[in-house]
Motif scaffolding. Structure first.
Motif, short mmCIF file in Angstrom:
data_model
loop_
_atom_site.label_atom_id
_atom_site.label_comp_id
_atom_site.label_asym_id
_atom_site.label_seq_id
_atom_site.Cartn_x
_atom_site.Cartn_y
_atom_site.Cartn_z
N MET A 1 1.14 1.08 -13.27
CA MET A 1 1.34 0.25 -14.46
C MET A 1 0.33 0.62 -15.53
O MET A 1 -0.68 1.25 -15.23
CB MET A 1 1.13 -1.23 -14.10
N GLN A 2 0.59 0.18 -16.74
CA GLN A 2 -0.36 0.25 -17.84
C GLN A 2 -0.61 -1.18 -18.30
O GLN A 2 0.33 -1.87 -18.68
CB GLN A 2 0.19 1.06 -19.02
N ILE A 3 -1.85 -1.63 -18.23
CA ILE A 3 -2.22 -2.97 -18.71
C ILE A 3 -3.37 -2.78 -19.68
O ILE A 3 -4.41 -2.22 -19.31
CB ILE A 3 -2.61 -3.90 -17.55
N ASN A 4 -3.19 -3.23 -20.92
CA ASN A 4 -4.22 -3.05 -21.96
C ASN A 4 -4.64 -1.59 -22.07
O ASN A 4 -5.82 -1.28 -22.16
CB ASN A 4 -5.43 -3.95 -21.69
N ASN A 5 -3.68 -0.69 -22.01
CA ASN A 5 -3.90 0.75 -22.12
C ASN A 5 -4.76 1.32 -21.00
O ASN A 5 -5.42 2.34 -21.16
CB ASN A 5 -4.51 1.11 -23.48
N VAL A 6 -4.77 0.66 -19.87
CA VAL A 6 -5.52 1.14 -18.70
C VAL A 6 -4.52 1.33 -17.57
O VAL A 6 -3.69 0.46 -17.31
CB VAL A 6 -6.60 0.12 -18.27
N LYS A 7 -4.62 2.49 -16.89
CA LYS A 7 -3.74 2.73 -15.74
C LYS A 7 -4.19 1.84 -14.58
O LYS A 7 -5.36 1.80 -14.22
CB LYS A 7 -3.80 4.19 -15.30
N VAL A 8 -3.23 1.12 -14.02
CA VAL A 8 -3.48 0.20 -12.90
C VAL A 8 -2.50 0.54 -11.79
O VAL A 8 -1.32 0.75 -12.04
CB VAL A 8 -3.30 -1.27 -13.34
N VAL A 9 -2.99 0.58 -10.56
CA VAL A 9 -2.12 0.71 -9.40
C VAL A 9 -2.04 -0.67 -8.76
O VAL A 9 -3.06 -1.24 -8.35
CB VAL A 9 -2.63 1.76 -8.40
N GLU A 10 -0.83 -1.21 -8.70
CA GLU A 10 -0.61 -2.52 -8.08
C GLU A 10 -0.07 -2.30 -6.68
O GLU A 10 0.84 -1.51 -6.47
CB GLU A 10 0.38 -3.32 -8.90
N LEU A 11 -0.63 -3.03 -5.72
CA LEU A 11 -0.10 -3.06 -4.36
C LEU A 11 0.37 -4.48 -4.07
O LEU A 11 -0.33 -5.45 -4.39
CB LEU A 11 -1.18 -2.72 -3.33
N ARG A 12 1.52 -4.60 -3.44
CA ARG A 12 2.04 -5.87 -2.96
C ARG A 12 2.44 -5.66 -1.51
O ARG A 12 3.10 -4.69 -1.18
CB ARG A 12 3.27 -6.31 -3.75
N GLY A 13 2.02 -6.57 -0.67
CA GLY A 13 2.37 -6.41 0.73
C GLY A 13 1.95 -7.60 1.56
O GLY A 13 1.71 -8.70 1.05
N LEU A 14 1.87 -7.34 2.86
CA LEU A 14 1.49 -8.37 3.83
C LEU A 14 0.22 -7.95 4.54
O LEU A 14 -0.01 -6.77 4.78
CB LEU A 14 2.61 -8.57 4.86
N TRP A 15 -0.60 -8.94 4.86
CA TRP A 15 -1.79 -8.69 5.65
C TRP A 15 -1.66 -9.38 7.00
O TRP A 15 -0.93 -10.36 7.14
CB TRP A 15 -3.05 -9.16 4.92
N ASP A 16 -2.33 -8.82 7.98
CA ASP A 16 -2.38 -9.38 9.33
C ASP A 16 -3.85 -9.49 9.74
O ASP A 16 -4.71 -8.83 9.16
CB ASP A 16 -1.70 -8.46 10.35
N LEU A 17 -4.07 -10.28 10.76
CA LEU A 17 -5.40 -10.36 11.35
C LEU A 17 -5.39 -9.50 12.60
O LEU A 17 -4.65 -9.79 13.55
CB LEU A 17 -5.76 -11.81 11.68
N GLU A 18 -6.14 -8.42 12.58
CA GLU A 18 -6.28 -7.56 13.76
C GLU A 18 -6.95 -8.37 14.86
O GLU A 18 -7.94 -9.05 14.62
CB GLU A 18 -7.11 -6.33 13.40
N ASN A 19 -6.39 -8.33 16.07
CA ASN A 19 -6.90 -9.11 17.22
C ASN A 19 -6.84 -10.61 16.95
O ASN A 19 -7.72 -11.36 17.36
CB ASN A 19 -8.32 -8.68 17.58
N PHE B 1 5.03 -3.47 7.78
CA PHE B 1 5.64 -3.20 6.48
C PHE B 1 4.63 -2.53 5.57
O PHE B 1 3.60 -3.13 5.28
CB PHE B 1 6.13 -4.49 5.81
N ARG B 2 4.93 -1.33 5.14
CA ARG B 2 4.03 -0.62 4.22
C ARG B 2 4.05 -1.34 2.87
O ARG B 2 5.11 -1.75 2.40
CB ARG B 2 4.50 0.82 4.06
N PRO B 3 2.89 -1.51 2.23
CA PRO B 3 2.88 -2.19 0.92
C PRO B 3 3.65 -1.40 -0.14
O PRO B 3 3.76 -0.17 -0.04
CB PRO B 3 1.40 -2.28 0.57
N ILE B 4 4.14 -2.10 -1.12
CA ILE B 4 4.84 -1.49 -2.24
C ILE B 4 3.82 -1.22 -3.33
O ILE B 4 3.01 -2.10 -3.67
CB ILE B 4 5.95 -2.41 -2.76
N ALA B 5 3.84 -0.03 -3.89
CA ALA B 5 2.89 0.35 -4.94
C ALA B 5 3.62 0.57 -6.26
O ALA B 5 4.73 1.12 -6.28
CB ALA B 5 2.14 1.63 -4.55
N PHE B 6 3.01 0.11 -7.34
CA PHE B 6 3.54 0.29 -8.68
C PHE B 6 2.44 0.88 -9.56
O PHE B 6 1.31 0.40 -9.53
CB PHE B 6 3.97 -1.05 -9.30
#
Length: 189
Positions: A69-87, A62-67
């Motif tokens: 955003m502006q928080i305290n007048n700063v541009k922020v890129v939020e990622l939400r997703g799932l992580w796995d353990l490779e091997n 599942f590709r993470p979802i990106a948003f």
């Protein structure tokens, strides 16, 4: 590149906040593809699994979802997703906020992930989200105890938990000095 993490480790779960930064050529480096690549690079290096050659990576299922955003007048890129353990056989949810630090020409990321096998993870992730949403990149100067008279920029994670008022009942203060002169101040309450 710099990396530090703060973890709550219990017998049946882990909650981890990772904070890292890396050089950027400019604000155009604050993009989803670059953030994913750097997260995978940092977690491959710093978040090892129990087996040889096992490490954390963003789930390929599942590709993470990106948003944006502006928080305290700063541009922020939020990622939400799932992580796995490779091997390996571990995984869970994560959330991250990345921002461009124009003063130092770097991307700063605060990332939280949960490992709580076979259990609901929503509350644990919301606790990390409360910390991450309280992040501020500041250029007020903190006094550096190890070098009187020296002041350094930092990343401040404050106690702004008005959105999640009943999630924290521990009080802990941590101060982490970064190699390039910045500090990270973390307060959980």
């Amino acid at each position: 590149e710099e990396y530090t993490s703060v973890a709550i480790e219990a017998p049946d779960y882990s909650q981890v906040i990772q904070i890292y930064d890396y050089p950027a050529e400019g604000p155009e480096d604050l993009n989803t593809a670059n953030i994913i690549e750097k997260r995978n690079s940092f977690t491959k290096t710093y978040v090892q699994g129990p087996r040889d050659n096992s490490y954390m990576t963003i789930s390929k299922l599942f590709r993470p979802i990106a948003f944006d955003m502006q928080i305290n007048n700063v541009k922020v890129v939020e990622l939400r997703g799932l992580w796995d353990l490779e091997n390996g056989y571990m995984g869970g949810p994560f959330i991250s906020h990345s921002m461009y630090d124009a003063e130092r020409n770097r991307i700063v990321t605060v990332d939280g992930y949960v490992y709580h096998p076979n259990q609901k993870k929503r509350v644990k992730l919301k606790q990390l989200e409360a910390i991450i949403f309280s992040m501020e990149l500041i250029w007020e100067f903190f006094h550096k105890k190890t070098c009187p008279g020296a002041y350094v920029p930092g990343l401040f994670i404050s106690q702004k938990f008005h959105r999640f008022p009943d999630l924290f009942d521990i009080e802990e203060v941590g101060l982490f000095e970064l190699k390039q002169g910045g500090i990270i101040f973390v307060k959980l309450l």
